[in-house]
Enzyme design. Structure first.
Site, short mmCIF file in Angstrom:
data_model
loop_
_atom_site.label_atom_id
_atom_site.label_comp_id
_atom_site.label_asym_id
_atom_site.label_seq_id
_atom_site.Cartn_x
_atom_site.Cartn_y
_atom_site.Cartn_z
N HIS A 60 0.88 -1.18 0.00
CA HIS A 60 0.00 0.00 0.00
C HIS A 60 0.91 1.23 0.00
O HIS A 60 1.76 1.34 0.87
CB HIS A 60 -0.89 0.03 1.22
CG HIS A 60 -1.79 -1.16 1.38
ND1 HIS A 60 -1.38 -2.32 2.00
CD2 HIS A 60 -3.07 -1.35 0.99
CE1 HIS A 60 -2.39 -3.19 2.01
NE2 HIS A 60 -3.42 -2.62 1.40
N THR A 137 -7.07 3.60 -5.58
CA THR A 137 -7.18 3.74 -4.13
C THR A 137 -7.47 2.38 -3.50
O THR A 137 -7.91 1.45 -4.17
CB THR A 137 -8.31 4.70 -3.73
OG1 THR A 137 -9.58 4.08 -4.00
CG2 THR A 137 -8.21 6.02 -4.45
N ASP A 138 -7.28 2.31 -2.20
CA ASP A 138 -7.74 1.15 -1.45
C ASP A 138 -9.25 1.25 -1.31
O ASP A 138 -9.85 2.30 -1.61
CB ASP A 138 -7.07 1.13 -0.07
CG ASP A 138 -7.00 -0.26 0.53
OD1 ASP A 138 -7.77 -1.13 0.10
OD2 ASP A 138 -6.17 -0.46 1.44
N TRP A 139 -9.87 0.20 -0.85
CA TRP A 139 -11.34 0.13 -0.81
C TRP A 139 -11.93 1.13 0.18
O TRP A 139 -11.54 1.18 1.34
CB TRP A 139 -11.80 -1.28 -0.48
CG TRP A 139 -12.19 -2.05 -1.70
CD1 TRP A 139 -13.40 -2.58 -1.98
CD2 TRP A 139 -11.37 -2.35 -2.84
NE1 TRP A 139 -13.39 -3.19 -3.22
CE2 TRP A 139 -12.16 -3.07 -3.77
CE3 TRP A 139 -10.04 -2.08 -3.19
CZ2 TRP A 139 -11.67 -3.51 -4.99
CZ3 TRP A 139 -9.55 -2.51 -4.40
CH2 TRP A 139 -10.37 -3.22 -5.29
#
Length: 202
Positions: A60, A137-139
């Site tokens: 990430h 993006t992340d969730w």
């Protein structure tokens, strides 16, 4: 396995620095050593992407050090430590294996959410390292309760906001109407998504 499950982008490898043995997802990352993480991730990336229609998403990005309060934590880090520890593994993977995607992290980096930082999402990977894939993006990183700003994600260079909420659409439309976000930025992100889809559709 990706072909069997009809997956184009594998949401891995994880490249977070293993700073604390109590972190609940250490098993997803490689090491506390960014050099080892980068070399290993590059090898995995080359292996996966040697198969047509398969890509990886290194994550990430960046400074994701803990599971607790990931969206609210502010990672304070000097430019030197950022580059020598937290970005080095990503740089090695990008320069040596050209992953198809990078996933940004929930946390703030020196006061600003990582997906909202243009220096992290565009300047460093694209302009310095030559990354030409997509950044996502992340969730649910844009949830209204303290998450990153949807329109700023786009402005910073996130091509894809996951999973894509109605509030994201409203925020981006409002930002365009009010002159905060340019149509050019949206077209640039959309163009990179179209290029990736076309590549995977061959």
């Amino acid at each position: 396995e990706m072909a069997e499950f009809r997956v184009d982008l594998w949401l891995a490898p994880g490249m977070n620095i293993q700073r604390n043995p109590l972190c609940g997802r250490n098993f997803e990352s490689y090491s506390e050593d960014p050099m080892l993480s980068g070399i290993t991730a590059a090898a995995v990336t080359r292996g996966v992407q040697s198969r047509p229609g398969c890509g990886v998403t290194i994550k990430h990005f960046a400074c994701n050090n803990q599971e607790d309060n990931r969206m609210g934590v502010d990672c304070r880090v000097s430019p030197r430590a950022l580059r020598e520890i937290y970005l080095l593994g990503f740089e090695i993977a990008v320069r040596n294996a050209a992953p198809k995607a990078i996933m940004t992290s929930y946390n703030k980096v020196n006061g600003v959410h990582a997906p909202n930082r243009r220096d992290l999402c565009t300047t460093v990977p694209r302009e310095e390292w030559g990354f030409d894939g997509i950044i996502m993006t992340d969730w649910a990183t844009t949830t209204p309760d303290g998450g990153s700003s949807p329109w700023m994600c786009t402005e910073a260079g996130n091509d894809l906001i996951m999973p894509g909420l109605n509030c994201d659409v409203k925020d981006i439309r409002r930002a365009v109407k009010e002159g905060q976000l340019s149509e050019e930025a949206i077209r640039t992100c959309a163009g990179r998504m179209i290029d990736l889809i076309a590549e995977f559709s061959k």
